[in-house]
Design an enzyme around this catalytic site. Structure first.
Site, PDB file in Angstrom:
ATOM      1  N   GLY A  48       0.875  -1.249  -0.027  1.00  0.00           N
ATOM      2  CA  GLY A  48       0.042   0.071   0.034  1.00  0.00           C
ATOM      3  C   GLY A  48       0.661   1.365   0.009  1.00  0.00           C
ATOM      4  O   GLY A  48       2.075   1.350  -0.265  1.00  0.00           O
TER       5      GLY A  48
ATOM      6  N   HIS B 148       4.441   1.613  -8.000  1.00  0.00           N
ATOM      7  CA  HIS B 148       3.557   0.509  -7.763  1.00  0.00           C
ATOM      8  C   HIS B 148       2.423   0.540  -9.043  1.00  0.00           C
ATOM      9  O   HIS B 148       2.141  -0.631  -9.582  1.00  0.00           O
ATOM     10  CB  HIS B 148       2.706   0.743  -6.638  1.00  0.00           C
ATOM     11  CG  HIS B 148       3.242   0.638  -5.276  1.00  0.00           C
ATOM     12  ND1 HIS B 148       3.413   1.711  -4.464  1.00  0.00           N
ATOM     13  CD2 HIS B 148       3.869  -0.198  -4.654  1.00  0.00           C
ATOM     14  CE1 HIS B 148       4.012   1.501  -3.319  1.00  0.00           C
ATOM     15  NE2 HIS B 148       4.486   0.138  -3.582  1.00  0.00           N
TER      16      HIS B 148
ATOM     17  N   GLN C  71      14.785  -8.927  -3.838  1.00  0.00           N
ATOM     18  CA  GLN C  71      13.568  -9.287  -3.595  1.00  0.00           C
ATOM     19  C   GLN C  71      13.138 -10.330  -4.911  1.00  0.00           C
ATOM     20  O   GLN C  71      12.726 -11.359  -4.847  1.00  0.00           O
ATOM     21  CB  GLN C  71      12.580  -8.424  -3.034  1.00  0.00           C
ATOM     22  CG  GLN C  71      10.872  -8.760  -3.168  1.00  0.00           C
ATOM     23  CD  GLN C  71      10.059  -7.691  -2.371  1.00  0.00           C
ATOM     24  OE1 GLN C  71      10.252  -7.520  -1.127  1.00  0.00           O
ATOM     25  NE2 GLN C  71       9.390  -7.312  -3.329  1.00  0.00           N
TER      26      GLN C  71
ATOM     27  N   LEU D 229      11.254   6.163  -6.412  1.00  0.00           N
ATOM     28  CA  LEU D 229       9.952   6.362  -5.487  1.00  0.00           C
ATOM     29  C   LEU D 229      10.077   5.265  -4.434  1.00  0.00           C
ATOM     30  O   LEU D 229      10.299   4.065  -4.765  1.00  0.00           O
ATOM     31  CB  LEU D 229       8.753   6.241  -6.292  1.00  0.00           C
ATOM     32  CG  LEU D 229       8.544   7.399  -7.428  1.00  0.00           C
ATOM     33  CD1 LEU D 229       7.258   7.139  -8.007  1.00  0.00           C
ATOM     34  CD2 LEU D 229       8.778   8.530  -6.720  1.00  0.00           C
TER      35      LEU D 229
HETATM   36  P1  AMP Z   1       6.294  -2.462  -1.609  1.00  0.00           P
HETATM   37  O1  AMP Z   1       4.612  -1.812  -1.368  1.00  0.00           O
HETATM   38  O2  AMP Z   1       7.215  -1.916  -1.236  1.00  0.00           O
HETATM   39  O3  AMP Z   1       6.197  -3.692  -0.909  1.00  0.00           O
HETATM   40  O4  AMP Z   1       6.308  -2.760  -3.110  1.00  0.00           O
HETATM   41  C1  AMP Z   1       5.544  -3.406  -3.849  1.00  0.00           C
HETATM   42  C2  AMP Z   1       5.968  -3.586  -5.089  1.00  0.00           C
HETATM   43  O5  AMP Z   1       6.199  -2.498  -5.780  1.00  0.00           O
HETATM   44  C3  AMP Z   1       7.269  -4.553  -5.076  1.00  0.00           C
HETATM   45  O6  AMP Z   1       7.373  -5.295  -6.128  1.00  0.00           O
HETATM   46  C4  AMP Z   1       8.384  -3.187  -5.549  1.00  0.00           C
HETATM   47  O7  AMP Z   1       9.759  -3.538  -5.971  1.00  0.00           O
HETATM   48  C5  AMP Z   1       7.575  -2.464  -6.268  1.00  0.00           C
HETATM   49  N1  AMP Z   1       7.949  -0.709  -6.210  1.00  0.00           N
HETATM   50  C6  AMP Z   1       8.275  -0.284  -5.182  1.00  0.00           C
HETATM   51  N2  AMP Z   1       8.900   0.909  -5.651  1.00  0.00           N
HETATM   52  C7  AMP Z   1       8.885   0.864  -6.896  1.00  0.00           C
HETATM   53  C8  AMP Z   1       9.536   1.766  -7.836  1.00  0.00           C
HETATM   54  N3  AMP Z   1      10.077   3.014  -7.442  1.00  0.00           N
HETATM   55  N4  AMP Z   1       9.506   1.692  -9.125  1.00  0.00           N
HETATM   56  C9  AMP Z   1       9.116   0.342  -9.402  1.00  0.00           C
HETATM   57  N5  AMP Z   1       8.515  -0.597  -8.664  1.00  0.00           N
HETATM   58  C10 AMP Z   1       8.364  -0.225  -7.343  1.00  0.00           C
END
Ligand code: AMP
Length: 304
Positions: free
Chosen positions: A45, A51, A167, A198
């Site tokens: 979230g 995202h 990850q 981001l």
């Molecule tokens: P999180 O909510 O941080 O667990 O991220 C959810 C998904 O969004 C994960 O696969 C992250 O790698 C991806 N994500 C987070 N930040 C970015 C970003 N700046 N650019 C691309 N994908 C992202």
């Protein structure tokens, strides 16, 4: 009164919000009966354009797009930011609607970890270096929740960001090793115009801290520039990255490395394809970033 079409410039007119495994399964079953491909984007979230880039890519390939939102307690260590992690469901739902997501799954902790839950999924080796070394137990929390979500949704494809480089390597390994039928797709890191990757955790930064946080992407660009210009000592590259970060107020380095893109082994000599990775704290906010590096002799270029 129903909202005007102009409120929703992109496809999804109807966004479902569900909280139980049974409801997700039912919706996915219905989508399959309609002949739609199903894509899932697992998140915690506080959605931002990173995202949403994943949801948009899923939208392009799949008739039915699911975003999951779950701040997974088991991937946070003691003293980390589980309690204060930003939670903003209404805003997230509006963002999902804008990019045409069909269903948002927001389970409770009890739905995911009912009484008696005892299983942990562990990808050995590569889960103990870098982020795994700094955050013991983190990746076992990640791989367990991701496998659960993949099993719950049973999507055709699942979308992850290369922002969390280690990850996505681990998740691809896990899915190969355990014959998970969902195809794992990854998308490049989305950045602010000045280079800051981001992250939901950027919300913790004040103006000065944000300025300091730019050192992470600058260090990565420095690494890439040195390697592309022909630097042959990876140690010199790491040293230069570290110096740049250490010269920045408020920044404390957890690690800098230039590694093999799949094994994540730290390199001594450049390879045609590598990844530079960094983790650092800006005051109390821990940030990670990475940059794929492709030497010019290799065809094409991958920048994110
Ligand atoms: P999180 O909510 O941080 O667990 O991220 C959810 C998904 O969004 C994960 O696969 C992250 O790698 C991806 N994500 C987070 N930040 C970015 C970003 N700046 N650019 C691309 N994908 C992202």
């Amino acid at each position: 009164m129903p909202p005007a079409a102009a409120d929703f410039p992109l496809p999804s007119e109807t966004l479902s919000l569900v909280h139980t495994v049974a409801e997700v399964r039912e919706a996915v079953h219905a989508a399959r009966l309609r002949g739609e491909k199903v894509g899932v984007v697992p998140t915690m979230g506080a959605l931002h354009s990173g995202h949403l880039s994943l949801a948009t890519s899923a939208r392009e390939e799949c008739g039915f797009v699911i975003v999951t939102i779950f701040v997974n307690p088991s991937q946070f260590g003691p003293g980390e930011d589980f309690e204060k992690y930003p939670r903003m469901l209404e805003r997230d739902l509006a963002a999902c609607r804008r990019v045409g997501v069909d269903l948002v799954f927001v389970p409770s902790a009890a739905e995911i970890y009912p009484d008696g839950f005892r299983t942990q999924v562990e990808v050995t080796g590569i889960s103990n270096v870098l982020e795994g070394a700094c955050r013991p137990g983190h990746f076992s929390g990640v791989t367990t929740i991701v496998l659960k979500l993949l099993n719950i949704v049973q999507a055709d494809s699942a979308w992850f960001g290369r922002k969390d480089y280690q990850q996505q390597v681990l998740i691809r390994r896990m899915c190969l090793d355990l014959n998970v039928p969902t195809v794992i797709r990854t998308c490049p890191t989305v950045r602010e115009a000045d280079g800051l990757a981001l992250s939901s955790r950027n919300a913790y930064l004040d103006g000065e801290q944000r300025e300091s946080a730019l050192a992470l992407s600058r260090a990565l660009k420095l690494a890439r520039d040195m390697l592309v210009r022909g630097e042959t000592s990876v140690e010199r590259v790491r040293q230069a990255m570290r110096e740049l970060l250490e010269a920045t107020p408020r920044v404390v380095v957890d690690y800098v490395t230039v590694a093999h893109p799949e094994t994540l082994e730290e390199l001594e000599e450049p390879l045609p394809e590598m990844v530079a990775l960094v983790a650092a704290r800006v005051d109390s906010t821990r940030l990670i970033d990475n940059l794929p590096v492709r030497l010019p002799s290799a065809p094409g270029d991958r920048s994110s």
